[in-house]
Write an enzyme that holds these catalytic residues in place. Structure first.
Site, short mmCIF file in Angstrom:
data_model
loop_
_atom_site.label_atom_id
_atom_site.label_comp_id
_atom_site.label_asym_id
_atom_site.label_seq_id
_atom_site.Cartn_x
_atom_site.Cartn_y
_atom_site.Cartn_z
CE LYS A 24 -1.03 -6.92 0.79
NZ LYS A 24 -0.77 -5.67 0.67
CG ASN A 25 3.53 -6.68 -0.51
OD1 ASN A 25 2.31 -6.22 -0.19
ND2 ASN A 25 3.33 -6.51 0.36
NE ARG A 95 2.95 3.80 0.76
CZ ARG A 95 2.45 5.46 0.09
NH1 ARG A 95 1.16 5.86 1.12
NH2 ARG A 95 3.60 6.03 0.07
CB CYS A 119 -2.88 -0.29 6.27
SG CYS A 119 -3.67 -1.75 6.16
NE ARG A 124 1.93 3.04 4.16
CZ ARG A 124 1.02 1.97 3.68
NH1 ARG A 124 1.73 1.04 2.94
NH2 ARG A 124 -0.45 1.93 3.78
CG ASP A 308 4.27 -6.30 5.47
OD1 ASP A 308 4.12 -5.19 6.15
OD2 ASP A 308 4.32 -6.41 3.90
CB ILE A 330 9.63 -0.29 8.11
CG1 ILE A 330 10.61 -1.08 7.68
CG2 ILE A 330 8.92 0.52 6.50
CD1 ILE A 330 12.04 -0.36 7.39
NE ARG A 400 -5.95 -3.03 2.23
CZ ARG A 400 -5.11 -2.80 2.98
NH1 ARG A 400 -4.54 -2.85 4.24
NH2 ARG A 400 -3.98 -2.52 2.33
#
Length: 421
Positions: A24-25, A95, A119, A124, A308, A330, A400
């Site tokens: 996904k990223n 985001r 989320c 961020r 993650d 993070i 998601r």
């Protein structure tokens, strides 16, 4: 909003194989970058998750061809795209929608978007993204919840230096640099595998990029754009989550598509905790070796232990022998899964960005609430091994980013049912 819930009967044998979806990223910035060329894009191994569908809706809103995801494949053109304002209703869902900003500015010389959603896992800020665009010659205006960026004379290559590595800002900088005239040097970049994947897409599209996956990237802006065929790399977070599932359930599992080189420090830490991981012809094999052991972890940018995976690892440590310390460096609010795991019997003491986890050896089924994407997976993992029944509410968070999670787990022997409310 989808209000499905998952009901899990814990304690059943867990084995077989599971196919890892595309990352996904990587898929989201690749889709955003498709704006730049106005050409046809053919993608494979695209994950069928809610965030991808939201990004496709956003692109279609701007005039891209309507794309239908089928068996991981997408084909669409962005030739007819326009630079109209991106509405809040789409931006609020995730985001990653913010990633369209740089491509819109690069192609049309301006963009006006709402601040992004996603989320609720802490602050961020988008400062690094905007500073990168300003360094390349853009002007930025902030008006409440609206961000407007203009570069009427086009973006110009320059040297961008990030105060600290940021995955999203590195994507933004690369996409902006691909559309800029001349050469751009990006320093103190994020080094995640997804960065290299997006760089490969931008190179196929027409830019020339060197150094992706290192702390220093050089980008020569495209002078023309091309049609692209690109395959999204496998999702390392999904792969590692299934490694943890195999260890927690005591089963043996083949993770089809998983890659050792994408795990970074997570591989060493998972092996220290008692997970045996080795390559197979189709990906990775995972199983527990002996008792689970407590291991201290601090989240870091790649190749460090990924944030993650922090929630999933915490669920694992709840079953380990001893006490572990987990530090989240993070995001500043990524322990919202702690009280939900405590409802299932976990012994966790939280102090700011540090959690002390004392192994309890057994979870107990309970009604719990998902709070964000990765926290959702930690509750699923706990439910797989809990005594009795676990019900997880608000699983739209899970949808998601994890493709067909209940279907994949059922095929491995889990007793899990999705119920629509």
């Amino acid at each position: 909003m989808d209000l499905d819930k998952l009901v899990i009967q814990g304690g059943y044998p867990f084995s077989g194989s599971v196919q890892v979806a595309g990352a996904k990223n990587a898929a989201l910035p690749v889709l955003a970058a498709s704006v730049l060329g106005g050409r046809r894009v053919n993608l494979s191994n695209v994950p069928d998750v809610a965030d991808v569908h939201s990004m496709l809706e956003l692109l279609h809103f701007h005039g891209a061809e309507k794309a239908v995801l089928h068996n991981g494949r997408l084909s669409f053109s962005t030739e007819a795209l326009s630079g109209s304002e991106t509405p809040y209703d789409i931006m609020r869902r995730m985001r990653a929608s913010f990633l369209v900003l740089a491509p819109l500015v690069g192609r049309f010389g301006r963009a006006r978007i709402s601040r992004p959603g996603g989320c609720a896992i802490g602050t961020r800020p988008v400062d690094f993204h905007l500073q990168a665009l300003e360094t390349l010659g853009a002007k930025v205006w902030l008006d409440g919840g609206i961000i407007e960026v203009q570069a009427p004379k086009g973006l110009r290559g320059n040297r961008i230096t990030f105060p600290s590595p940021s995955v999203g800002a590195t994507h933004t900088a690369m996409m902006a640099a691909a559309a800029a005239s001349g050469e751009t040097e990006i320093v103190n970049c994020a080094r995640e595998p997804e960065i290299a994947d997006v760089a490969a897409f931008l190179t196929a599209l027409g830019a020339h990029i060197e150094g992706a996956g290192t702390h220093r990237i050089r980008v020569q802006g495209a002078t023309s754009w091309r049609d692209v065929d690109h395959t999204i790399l496998p999702d390392r977070i999904e792969a590692a989550s299934y490694l943890i599932a195999a260890a927690m359930t005591g089963g043996q599992l083949e993770i089809i598509g998983g890659r050792l080189e994408h795990l970074g420090a997570a591989l060493r830490i998972l092996e220290a905790a008692g997970i045996s991981v080795f390559p197979s012809d189709r990906g990775l094999m995972a199983e527990r070796k002996g008792i689970l052991k407590s291991v201290d972890v601090t989240t870091e940018t790649f190749p460090g232990f990924p944030t993650d995976l922090q929630a999933q690892f915490m669920a694992l440590m709840c079953l380990a022998d001893g006490v572990s310390t987990i530090q989240e460096r993070i995001f500043d609010a990524r322990f919202m899964h702690v009280p939900e795991l405590q409802r299932m019997g976990a012994d966790i003491r939280q102090n700011g960005s540090t959690a002390i986890v004392r192994g309890v050896g057994q979870f107990h089924g309970a009604e719990v609430m998902a709070t964000d994407l990765r926290a959702s997976m930690s509750l699923v993992l706990a439910g797989l091994v809990a005594k009795g029944e676990t019900t997880i509410h608000r699983v739209y968070h899970l949808d998601r980013g994890f493709e067909d999670i209940d279907g994949k787990l059922r095929r491995c022997g889990a007793r899990i049912e999705r119920i629509s409310i």
